[in-house]
Design an enzyme around this catalytic site. Structure first.
Site, mmCIF file in Angstrom:
data_model
loop_
_atom_site.group_PDB
_atom_site.id
_atom_site.type_symbol
_atom_site.label_atom_id
_atom_site.label_comp_id
_atom_site.label_asym_id
_atom_site.label_seq_id
_atom_site.Cartn_x
_atom_site.Cartn_y
_atom_site.Cartn_z
ATOM 1 N N THR A 109 0.812 -1.221 0.000
ATOM 2 C CA THR A 109 0.000 0.000 0.000
ATOM 3 C C THR A 109 0.836 1.256 0.000
ATOM 4 O OG1 THR A 109 -0.173 -0.360 2.355
ATOM 5 C CG2 THR A 109 -2.116 -0.845 1.053
ATOM 6 N N ASN A 110 2.058 1.158 0.522
ATOM 7 C CA ASN A 110 2.863 2.358 0.652
ATOM 8 C C ASN A 110 3.919 2.461 -0.414
ATOM 9 O OD1 ASN A 110 1.621 3.327 3.118
ATOM 10 N ND2 ASN A 110 2.407 1.415 3.933
ATOM 11 N N CYS A 111 3.617 1.903 -1.568
ATOM 12 C CA CYS A 111 4.585 1.821 -2.636
ATOM 13 C C CYS A 111 3.963 2.502 -3.838
ATOM 14 C CB CYS A 111 4.830 0.338 -2.931
ATOM 15 S SG CYS A 111 6.371 -0.005 -3.676
ATOM 16 N N LEU A 112 4.522 3.647 -4.263
ATOM 17 C CA LEU A 112 3.891 4.351 -5.372
ATOM 18 C C LEU A 112 4.441 3.870 -6.709
ATOM 19 C CD1 LEU A 112 3.761 7.958 -3.922
ATOM 20 C CD2 LEU A 112 2.121 6.099 -3.739
#
Lengths: 99, 119, 111
Positions: free
Chosen positions: C108-111
């Site tokens: 989720t915290n990976c763009l």
């Protein structure tokens, strides 16, 4: 790096004001808006505590929220309108909104 | 130099989305190597209680997620002494190593960061 | 939603190609997913997939790249826990691609 703390919840229903007072720095400011202005209700412990804060801590209240609730402006507290509120936010290094 | 951010997490773990949101901000910041601090205040300290069973109330395991903070590079973890004391919690009972701060320490901590967000 | 065909089985995937149901995962599924990405899984790939599944079991989330590297360095040593090794194995996006092949949610915290 002084902080302007924003409170909007009634101190009679919620612990935000108490917690905020604990971590208030000597050069910080406190702005009450929404139901947080009930902290200025005459004859309450909350008002007493606020009035006893060191003079270095600035206290503000959003005037329209105070007037809407038929509360007087205590001498210790400065009433501000929205433009002054915005100006204040810029004057402090950071703003901490107690959501 | 990236701006430092202190996240103040003050809601109980299952009281609503606030605890999860505070953690998500921390993890996202950590993934980008931003200087992040996380302070557990008020009911937020209940997030640190070991041995919770969130699956019993069909919640995700926030406690397990919190253990990943050091791997995300977030090692500046704090808890308010008065919040722990009021709730009968001791430092030894917590699921994560945090620095416990008294009121003076809290004011100094806030001062030390460029930005602060309270959830 | 698309489907991954594996013999008789049709396994549902989300719009990004991740398993909809983590319980659908098996080593065969991982190989089929890898084939879709043009990868053949070697023991070195499997080592990282196993590591990721351990990470998920421990922390209940899929790691972004940096934490994945740190975790790999802790568990497998610095020769394996570095971005060069992981990028080479997983086409330059180790957190996303390895999570997909390991049958885990998208980080989720990976763009």
């Amino acid at each position: 790096m002084a902080t302007l703390h924003l409170l909007s919840h009634s101190p009679f229903a919620d612990g935000r004001l108490n917690s905020c007072l604990r971590l208030l720095g000597a050069a910080d400011g406190l702005l009450l808006c929404g139901d947080a202005v009930y902290a200025l209700q005459p004859g309450t412990t909350q008002l007493q505590i606020l009035e006893q804060l060191p003079a270095s801590i600035a206290l503000y209240v959003l005037e329209e929220d105070l007037q809407a609730r038929a509360l007087p402006v205590p001498a210790r507290v400065q009433a501000v309108d929205y433009p002054a509120f915005v100006e204040l936010c810029g004057r402090y290094a950071k703003v901490n909104s107690w959501l | 130099m990236a701006k430092s951010l202190l996240i103040v997490s003050r809601q109980a773990p299952w009281a609503g989305p606030a605890a999860r949101e505070a953690l998500d901000i921390a993890l996202a910041g950590g993934a980008f190597d931003l200087p992040i601090g996380l302070l557990f205040l008020d009911d937020g300290v209940f997030q640190l209680v070991a041995g919770q069973q969130p699956q019993r109330i069909e919640q995700k395991d926030l406690g397990a997620n919190l253990q990943a903070l050091p791997l995300f590079g977030i090692e500046s973890l704090y808890a308010a002494r008065h919040s722990l004391a009021e709730r009968g919690l001791t430092e030894e009972a917590l699921s994560l190593p945090v620095q416990v701060l008294d009121d003076t320490g809290l004011a100094a901590l806030l001062d030390q960061y460029d930005q602060v967000i309270t959830l | 939603m698309s489907m991954l065909s594996l013999g008789e089985r049709q396994i549902p995937l989300d719009k990004d190609g991740y398993l909809v149901d983590r319980n659908d995962w098996s080593p065969e599924v991982a190989e089929a997913l890898a084939a879709q990405e043009g990868l053949t899984l070697t023991p070195e790939h499997w080592e990282i997939l196993g590591l990721l599944r351990d990470f998920y079991a421990e922390f209940q989330l899929s790691p972004a790249t940096r934490p994945l590297i740190r975790y790999a360095a802790q568990k497998l040593g610095p020769e394996k826990g570095n971005s060069l090794h992981l990028n080479a194995l997983f086409k330059g996006t180790p957190a996303k691609l390895a999570a997909k092949l390991a049958g885990l949610p998208k980080p989720t915290n990976c763009l």
